[in-house]
Structure formats: C-alpha cells, structure tokens
Design an enzyme around this catalytic site. Sequence first.
Site, PDB file in Angstrom:
ATOM      1  N   ARG A   1      -8.815   0.689   9.166  1.00  0.00           N
ATOM      2  CA  ARG A   1      -8.056  -0.780   9.384  1.00  0.00           C
ATOM      3  C   ARG A   1      -9.533  -1.321  10.224  1.00  0.00           C
ATOM      4  NH1 ARG A   1      -2.483   0.682   8.984  1.00  0.00           N
ATOM      5  NH2 ARG A   1      -1.281  -1.226   9.418  1.00  0.00           N
TER       6      ARG A   1
ATOM      7  N   LYS B   1       0.697  -1.396   0.120  1.00  0.00           N
ATOM      8  CA  LYS B   1      -0.010  -0.012  -0.155  1.00  0.00           C
ATOM      9  C   LYS B   1       0.872   1.322  -0.049  1.00  0.00           C
ATOM     10  CE  LYS B   1      -1.740  -1.065   3.886  1.00  0.00           C
ATOM     11  NZ  LYS B   1      -0.892  -2.300   4.281  1.00  0.00           N
TER      12      LYS B   1
ATOM     13  N   ARG C   1      12.004  -5.644   4.421  1.00  0.00           N
ATOM     14  CA  ARG C   1      11.915  -4.149   4.088  1.00  0.00           C
ATOM     15  C   ARG C   1      12.735  -3.136   4.820  1.00  0.00           C
ATOM     16  NH1 ARG C   1       5.587  -1.984   5.391  1.00  0.00           N
ATOM     17  NH2 ARG C   1       6.204  -2.583   7.276  1.00  0.00           N
TER      18      ARG C   1
HETATM   19  P1  ADP Z   1       2.362  -1.789   3.267  1.00  0.00           P
HETATM   20  O1  ADP Z   1       2.494  -0.336   3.142  1.00  0.00           O
HETATM   21  O2  ADP Z   1       1.249  -2.259   2.600  1.00  0.00           O
HETATM   22  O3  ADP Z   1       2.825  -2.305   4.602  1.00  0.00           O
HETATM   23  P2  ADP Z   1       4.924  -1.604   1.790  1.00  0.00           P
HETATM   24  O4  ADP Z   1       4.607  -0.567   0.618  1.00  0.00           O
HETATM   25  O5  ADP Z   1       5.794  -1.011   2.703  1.00  0.00           O
HETATM   26  O6  ADP Z   1       3.716  -2.349   2.416  1.00  0.00           O
HETATM   27  O7  ADP Z   1       5.685  -2.719   1.189  1.00  0.00           O
HETATM   28  C1  ADP Z   1       6.190  -4.060   2.270  1.00  0.00           C
HETATM   29  C2  ADP Z   1       7.482  -4.561   1.380  1.00  0.00           C
HETATM   30  O8  ADP Z   1       7.364  -5.078   0.251  1.00  0.00           O
HETATM   31  C3  ADP Z   1       8.463  -3.260   1.074  1.00  0.00           C
HETATM   32  O9  ADP Z   1       9.851  -3.822   1.440  1.00  0.00           O
HETATM   33  C4  ADP Z   1       8.445  -3.131  -0.356  1.00  0.00           C
HETATM   34  O10 ADP Z   1       9.605  -2.686  -1.011  1.00  0.00           O
HETATM   35  C5  ADP Z   1       7.787  -4.564  -1.045  1.00  0.00           C
HETATM   36  N1  ADP Z   1       7.032  -4.349  -2.083  1.00  0.00           N
HETATM   37  C6  ADP Z   1       5.892  -3.663  -2.233  1.00  0.00           C
HETATM   38  N2  ADP Z   1       5.473  -3.694  -3.240  1.00  0.00           N
HETATM   39  C7  ADP Z   1       5.689  -4.836  -3.532  1.00  0.00           C
HETATM   40  C8  ADP Z   1       5.807  -5.733  -5.098  1.00  0.00           C
HETATM   41  N3  ADP Z   1       4.563  -5.462  -5.587  1.00  0.00           N
HETATM   42  N4  ADP Z   1       6.316  -6.732  -5.137  1.00  0.00           N
HETATM   43  C9  ADP Z   1       7.689  -7.194  -4.419  1.00  0.00           C
HETATM   44  N5  ADP Z   1       7.906  -6.445  -3.189  1.00  0.00           N
HETATM   45  C10 ADP Z   1       7.090  -5.308  -2.897  1.00  0.00           C
HETATM   46  P1  AMP Z   2       1.742   0.477   8.964  1.00  0.00           P
HETATM   47  O1  AMP Z   2       2.824   1.696   9.016  1.00  0.00           O
HETATM   48  O2  AMP Z   2       0.541   0.898   8.360  1.00  0.00           O
HETATM   49  O3  AMP Z   2       2.163  -0.737   8.799  1.00  0.00           O
HETATM   50  O4  AMP Z   2       1.251   0.667  10.554  1.00  0.00           O
HETATM   51  C1  AMP Z   2       2.147   0.336  11.680  1.00  0.00           C
HETATM   52  C2  AMP Z   2       1.460   0.410  12.992  1.00  0.00           C
HETATM   53  O5  AMP Z   2       0.789   1.634  13.210  1.00  0.00           O
HETATM   54  C3  AMP Z   2       0.227  -0.691  12.991  1.00  0.00           C
HETATM   55  O6  AMP Z   2       0.806  -1.802  13.294  1.00  0.00           O
HETATM   56  C4  AMP Z   2      -0.826  -0.111  14.182  1.00  0.00           C
HETATM   57  O7  AMP Z   2      -0.385  -0.435  15.476  1.00  0.00           O
HETATM   58  C5  AMP Z   2      -0.548   1.403  13.872  1.00  0.00           C
HETATM   59  N1  AMP Z   2      -1.738   1.796  12.868  1.00  0.00           N
HETATM   60  C6  AMP Z   2      -1.451   2.455  11.719  1.00  0.00           C
HETATM   61  N2  AMP Z   2      -2.596   2.666  11.116  1.00  0.00           N
HETATM   62  C7  AMP Z   2      -3.551   2.316  12.089  1.00  0.00           C
HETATM   63  C8  AMP Z   2      -4.912   2.379  11.852  1.00  0.00           C
HETATM   64  N3  AMP Z   2      -5.698   2.798  10.865  1.00  0.00           N
HETATM   65  N4  AMP Z   2      -5.741   1.930  12.837  1.00  0.00           N
HETATM   66  C9  AMP Z   2      -4.958   1.360  14.177  1.00  0.00           C
HETATM   67  N5  AMP Z   2      -3.533   1.336  14.037  1.00  0.00           N
HETATM   68  C10 AMP Z   2      -2.999   1.893  13.154  1.00  0.00           C
END
Ligand code: ADP
Ligand code: AMP
Length: 231
Positions: free
Chosen positions: A96, A23, A135
């Site tokens: 969420r 995302k 990551r």
């Molecule tokens: P989220 O915001 O949903 O938690 P991230 O955008 O931070 O996820 O992505 C999680 C990890 O996966 C990061 O290390 C990112 O570089 C990698 N990643 C994101 N999209 C892809 C994809 N389509 N294919 C492979 N790796 C990806």
């Molecule tokens: P993220 O960076 O989106 O992976 O979020 C990291 C952490 O922040 C999550 O594991 C939650 O503890 C908190 N968090 C982020 N967004 C939310 C949300 N919309 N509702 C509740 N907790 C959140």
Amino acid sequence: MTAGRAATPRVDVIFFGAPGAGKGTQAQILSAQYGYRQISTGDLLRDNIQQETALGHAAASFMQRGELVPDDLIVEMVKDNLPPADAGVLFDGFPRTVEQAKALDDLLQSEGRGLPRAIYFYVQRAALEERLLGRWTNPRTGRVYHERFNPPKRDRVDDDDGGPLIQREDDRPEIVGHRLDVFERQTIPLIKYYDVAGSQRYLKIDAARPIATVTRELLDALESAPAVRTS
Ligand code: ADP
Ligand code: AMP
C-alpha cells in the site's frame, strides 16, 4: 461464473486499489476456484487483533482510525506469512506504499522468484463509498458480501458456515472518507512505481463492472501473463 476454465497460476500478483474496489472479493474467488493462494494483510491484521498478539495491539489503533499500519510491521508480517512459490500468490491489500512495494520486490528476489505483476482496481470514489457502507463481512473467514450487489442467501448470515456477518468498525461513514483520502495520498504513488515503460508489470482494470466480469478479465490477464523476470 467462469467455471470450466483451466487455471494455470504461475506468477505472483499484487492487487491494489482503493478500499472497496473489490480486491478481496476477487482474491477469494480466484483462490477458492482457480488455485491461487491469497494473502490479505487486512485479514492477517484482524486475526492478530482477535488473538491479542503484540502485532495486533500495535496495529489496532491505526486501523480504527483508518490509517495505514507502519511499513516495518507490515513487511515483517508478510515475511512471516509468505506462501510458497508452488502456485501464483495474490497479494490482496499489500503493498500500500512505495516502501512496501520495494520491500516485496526485494523479498521475492531474495527467494529467487520473479517480480510480481501489479493490477490496479479502479473504481470512482462515489461508488466506493456505497460499496464500503453496504459491506458485510464474515469475521471468521474474511469472506465479504454486499447488501445489494452480492447479498448472502440469508440476511446477515454467511452462506458457508451459517454464522453471523458483521459490519467492520472501519466501514463506518466517518472512517470511510478518511481511508479513501489515505489511499489517494499513500497508495496512488504505486502506479508510478509499477507502470514503468517496458516492464510489462502493470495493468489497470475497470473494477466498477459486475463481479463476474471483473473475474473474467483477471483470468484472461493472469493466464496470458508471462512471469516477470529480474534479469
Ligand atoms: P476491497 O478488498 O478492495 O476492500 P471488497 O472485495 O471487500 O473490497 O469489496 C467491497 C464491497 O463491494 C463488498 O461489499 C463487495 O461485496 C462489494 N463488491 C466487490 N466487487 C464488486 C463489484 N464488482 N460490483 C459491486 N460490488 C462489489
Ligand atoms: P483492508 O482489510 O485491506 O481494508 O485493511 C484494513 C486496514 O488494515 C487498513 O485500513 C490499514 O489500517 C490496515 N492495513 C491492511 N493492509 C495494510 C498495508 N499493506 N499497509 C498498511 N496498513 C494496512
């Protein structure tokens, strides 16, 4: 890269999906290159922790344990940071819970905006673990990399500001499994909330594909998306 496409951001969109589904990666690309505005609740919370605000103090222990921060704190924070309606807003990692989804609908309606569309980023669990464990994050900007799938030009150094990348505390193996369980329990119910027959709000995408492929699909979906009106 999808350079050359004219972006016509109009609608507000929420990105939901498991931690690691991509995302933030996609929201960063669409805001940097296509004029969308990104609001990431995870980034806002981490900023609050760094600045030692009251919200940061209240949120930190939930985040360290991989739990969700309580809905009332999150909704208040989003209200305080809601971007203006002049461009499509990408809500990254919010809502969420169904409670948060209802609060967002109410908030946008009270501002005279259309209801947001919802895009579910689907990735199988085993792939999510690999993504989270590899990551690397720029703590100053929130930009994310992956050591295999999207590496920086120089190992553990951010391409933009040249500063160090870190591994997030909650990306450790013992927390990652719990975060994925929390997602399944508390966030999966959003599918039912958004996927209502006839509402045209909901789209599920296969987010296991390469980053550029997912970006193209999102652009296609967003550019053809009519605003969802409330009446
Ligand atoms: P989220 O915001 O949903 O938690 P991230 O955008 O931070 O996820 O992505 C999680 C990890 O996966 C990061 O290390 C990112 O570089 C990698 N990643 C994101 N999209 C892809 C994809 N389509 N294919 C492979 N790796 C990806
Ligand atoms: P993220 O960076 O989106 O992976 O979020 C990291 C952490 O922040 C999550 O594991 C939650 O503890 C908190 N968090 C982020 N967004 C939310 C949300 N919309 N509702 C509740 N907790 C959140």
